[in-house]
Design an enzyme around this catalytic site. Structure first.
Site, PDB file in Angstrom:
ATOM      1  N   ARG A  26     -38.159 -23.599 -11.913  1.00  0.00           N
ATOM      2  CA  ARG A  26     -38.348 -24.505 -10.767  1.00  0.00           C
ATOM      3  C   ARG A  26     -39.124 -25.724 -11.249  1.00  0.00           C
ATOM      4  NH1 ARG A  26     -43.116 -24.772 -11.447  1.00  0.00           N
ATOM      5  NH2 ARG A  26     -43.201 -26.232  -9.715  1.00  0.00           N
ATOM      6  N   ALA A  69     -38.785 -30.121 -10.512  1.00  0.00           N
ATOM      7  CA  ALA A  69     -37.638 -31.036 -10.596  1.00  0.00           C
ATOM      8  C   ALA A  69     -37.101 -31.235 -12.022  1.00  0.00           C
ATOM      9  CB  ALA A  69     -38.008 -32.364  -9.937  1.00  0.00           C
ATOM     10  N   GLN A  77     -47.128 -21.787  -5.771  1.00  0.00           N
ATOM     11  CA  GLN A  77     -46.991 -22.357  -7.122  1.00  0.00           C
ATOM     12  C   GLN A  77     -48.348 -22.751  -7.697  1.00  0.00           C
ATOM     13  OE1 GLN A  77     -45.074 -23.142  -4.525  1.00  0.00           O
ATOM     14  NE2 GLN A  77     -43.011 -23.733  -5.111  1.00  0.00           N
ATOM     15  N   ASP A  92     -40.277 -34.685  -6.341  1.00  0.00           N
ATOM     16  CA  ASP A  92     -38.911 -34.176  -6.481  1.00  0.00           C
ATOM     17  C   ASP A  92     -37.886 -35.278  -6.320  1.00  0.00           C
ATOM     18  OD1 ASP A  92     -40.585 -31.701  -5.706  1.00  0.00           O
ATOM     19  OD2 ASP A  92     -38.711 -30.969  -6.586  1.00  0.00           O
ATOM     20  N   ASN A 122     -42.038 -34.326  -2.101  1.00  0.00           N
ATOM     21  CA  ASN A 122     -42.669 -33.345  -3.014  1.00  0.00           C
ATOM     22  C   ASN A 122     -42.952 -32.087  -2.199  1.00  0.00           C
ATOM     23  OD1 ASN A 122     -43.728 -32.733  -5.678  1.00  0.00           O
ATOM     24  ND2 ASN A 122     -45.740 -32.744  -4.756  1.00  0.00           N
ATOM     25  N   LYS A 123     -43.500 -31.101  -2.852  1.00  0.00           N
ATOM     26  CA  LYS A 123     -43.746 -29.801  -2.230  1.00  0.00           C
ATOM     27  C   LYS A 123     -44.417 -29.924  -0.865  1.00  0.00           C
ATOM     28  CE  LYS A 123     -42.730 -26.693  -3.355  1.00  0.00           C
ATOM     29  NZ  LYS A 123     -41.440 -26.180  -2.785  1.00  0.00           N
TER      30      LYS A 123
HETATM   31  O1  MRU Z   1     -40.045 -25.721  -5.078  1.00  0.00           O
HETATM   32  P1  MRU Z   1     -40.512 -26.146  -6.441  1.00  0.00           P
HETATM   33  O2  MRU Z   1     -41.542 -25.242  -7.022  1.00  0.00           O
HETATM   34  O3  MRU Z   1     -39.360 -26.404  -7.376  1.00  0.00           O
HETATM   35  O4  MRU Z   1     -41.221 -27.528  -6.158  1.00  0.00           O
HETATM   36  C1  MRU Z   1     -41.768 -28.234  -7.225  1.00  0.00           C
HETATM   37  C2  MRU Z   1     -42.516 -29.425  -6.826  1.00  0.00           C
HETATM   38  O5  MRU Z   1     -42.587 -29.782  -5.673  1.00  0.00           O
HETATM   39  C3  MRU Z   1     -43.129 -30.234  -7.928  1.00  0.00           C
HETATM   40  O6  MRU Z   1     -44.303 -30.859  -7.498  1.00  0.00           O
HETATM   41  C4  MRU Z   1     -42.134 -31.305  -8.369  1.00  0.00           C
HETATM   42  O7  MRU Z   1     -40.907 -30.739  -8.688  1.00  0.00           O
HETATM   43  C5  MRU Z   1     -42.629 -32.094  -9.497  1.00  0.00           C
HETATM   44  S1  MRU Z   1     -42.532 -31.165 -10.978  1.00  0.00           S
HETATM   45  C6  MRU Z   1     -42.954 -32.043 -12.305  1.00  0.00           C
END
Ligand code: MRU
Length: 351
Positions: free
Chosen positions: A55, A57, A202, A243, A253-254
Site C-alpha cells: 500500500r 501510492a 498505518q 495519493d 491523502n489518508k
Molecule cells: O490506504 P493507504 O495505506 O494506501 O494510504 C496511504 C496514504 O494515504 C499515504 O499517505 C500516501 O499514499 C502517500 S505514500 C508515500
C-alpha cells in the site's frame, strides 16, 4: 533494482523483484510478523494491492508495473498472445484502488512502452521488466531528492505525521518520512508524533515500526490527541504524503489528513505535503474530481478480527479525504518546494 535484492541502504525492504516473482513485505501483519509474500501472477499482485499487503501510492504503482511484467512472462510460458494478457492485467490492476494516481501513472507508462514493442513476447517481457525496474529505481532516487529539498523546511524539534508515507509506502526511503530521514541525516534532532491513523492503523502498525527500525525517536498518539499536542505548542510542523494532488493543489491523502491540516492552521503550524510528480494529476482540476475509495465497513467495526461495534451497524469508511490547497503551506517535490499559489506552480512544473 538488481534482481535478487532490494535497493541498497534501506532498513526496510518493501518489495523485491526476483526475475520471475515479486516479493512483497506483508504490511497487513506488521509489526507482529515480518514476512515476505511471493506473487507470480498479475491477479495476485492486484489482490495484494486491494487487500493492502502492499500500500501507499508510489508502492502501489511500482507493484502494478511488476504485475504487468508477470502477466507477459506468464503469457509467454502459456503461449498466449502477450498483448491481450497485458491489456487484461492492466484493467485488473487499475480496478484495485481508485484514489492513488501513481497506479494509473505507472500502468500508463508501461502501456506506452508495450505499444512500441515488437510482437515477439520474449523481447517484450525483457523490455517491460527493464521499465518496471526503472520505475522502482527512479522512485527511490526521487524520494531522496525530495528528502534533500524538504529537509531544509524542518527545524530541530517535533513534527507530526499521519498514515505511513515512508519506505513502506514507496520503493524505499519514503516521501514524508524521506524528508524526516534527510533532516535527521543532516544532523537535525527530530522527534515524530505518529497519528495511529484509524481505521487501518498505518501509523501505529507501520510508521512507528519503520521509524523504530531507523532509530528515529517517535511517540504514538491516537488521531484524536493531535489537537491537544498542537495546542500545547509541542509540534513545529506537520508533514504528510499524498495519493493524488489536483492541479489547484488540493491534496487527497489518508482519511484524517484534512482534520490535521485544519488543526495546523488554527494553531499556526506549517502543514507540508511531500509527493513526487507522479502523484500530481494536473488533469484533475480540483480535489472535488478526485475519486475517493470507500473500503469495507469491517475495517471500522472489527479490530484484529474481533467485532467491536454492534452487529449490522451502518458504517461509512472513506479511505481518503481531500485537504483544500489553502491549508497547505508547501508541497515538496523532487524538483523543489512549491509554494502557493499552487495552480501556477504546478503548471510550471509540468510545462
Ligand atoms: O490506504 P493507504 O495505506 O494506501 O494510504 C496511504 C496514504 O494515504 C499515504 O499517505 C500516501 O499514499 C502517500 S505514500 C508515500
Amino acid at each position: 533494482m538488481k534482481k535478487g535484492r532490494g535497493s541498497v541502504g534501506r532498513s526496510v525492504k518493501t518489495m523485491e523483484w526476483t526475475g520471475d516473482a515479486l516479493l512483497l513485505l506483508n504490511q497487513r501483519i506488521l509489526p507482529l510478523r515480518e514476512s515476505m509474500t511471493s506473487v507470480t501472477q498479475a491477479s495476485e499482485v492486484a489482490h495484494a494491492i486491494q487487500t493492502m499487503v502492499v500500500r501507499g501510492a508510489p508502492a502501489i504503482g511500482v507493484a502494478a508495473a511488476f504485475g504487468l511484467v508477470l502477466a507477459v512472462r506468464n503469457a509467454l510460458r502459456r503461449r498466449l498472445p502477450w498483448r491481450e494478457e497485458f491489456r487484461k492485467a492492466s484493467l485488473t490492476l487499475r480496478a484495485t484502488r481508485p484514489t492513488a494516481v501513481n497506479l494509473f501513472w505507472a500502468t500508463e507508462r508501461m502501456r506506452k512502452v508495450a505499444e512500441r514493442l515488437p510482437d515477439d513476447p520474449e523481447g517484450a517481457a525483457d523490455h517491460l521488466e527493464k521499465e518496471a525496474t526503472s520505475i522502482f529505481d527512479e522512485d527511490i532516487a526521487t524520494n531522496r531528492r525530495m528528502g534533500a529539498h524538504g529537509a531544509k523546511l524542518l527545524k530541530a524539534g517535533s513534527v507530526i505525521t499521519h498514515c505511513n508515507a515512508g519506505a513502506l509506502a514507496t520503493a524505499g526511503y519514503g516521501t514524508a518520512l524521506g524528508v524526516v530521514r534527510a533532516a535527521v541525516a543532516a544532523g537535525k534532532k527530530i522527534h515524530v508524533y505518529v497519528d495511529e491513523t484509524r481505521p487501518f492503523l498505518q501509523g501505529a502498525r507501520l510508521t512507528a515500526w519503520e521509524l523504530g527500525k531507523d532509530g528515529i525517536p517517535c511517540t504514538l498518539i491516537t488521531d484524536s490527541m493531535a489537537a491537544v499536542i498542537l495546542k500545547a505548542g509541542k509540534v513545529q510542523a506537520a508533514i504528510v504524503g499524498a495519493d493524488r494532488i489536483a492541479g489547484n493543489g488540493d491534496v487527497a491523502n489518508k482519511i484524517g489528513t484534512y482534520g490535521l491540516a485544519v488543526l495546523c492552521r488554527v494553531h499556526k503550524v506549517p502543514f507540508y505535503v511531500a509527493a513526487p510528480l507522479s502523484t500530481i494529476d494536473p488533469a484533475v482540476r480540483t480535489g472535488r474530481a478526485i475519486p475517493i475509495e470507500e473500503r469495507d465497513g469491517r475495517e471500522v467495526t472489527h479490530f484484529l478480527g474481533t467485532r467491536i461495534a454492534p452487529d449490522g451497524i451502518d458504517v461509512y469508511n472513506p479511505a481518503f479525504d481531500v485537504t483544500p490547497a489553502k491549508y497547505v503551506t508547501a508541497i515538496v517535490t523532487e524538483r523543489g518546494v512549491l509554494r502557493p499559489p499552487f495552480p501556477g506552480a504546478i503548471r510550471r512544473l509540468f510545462r
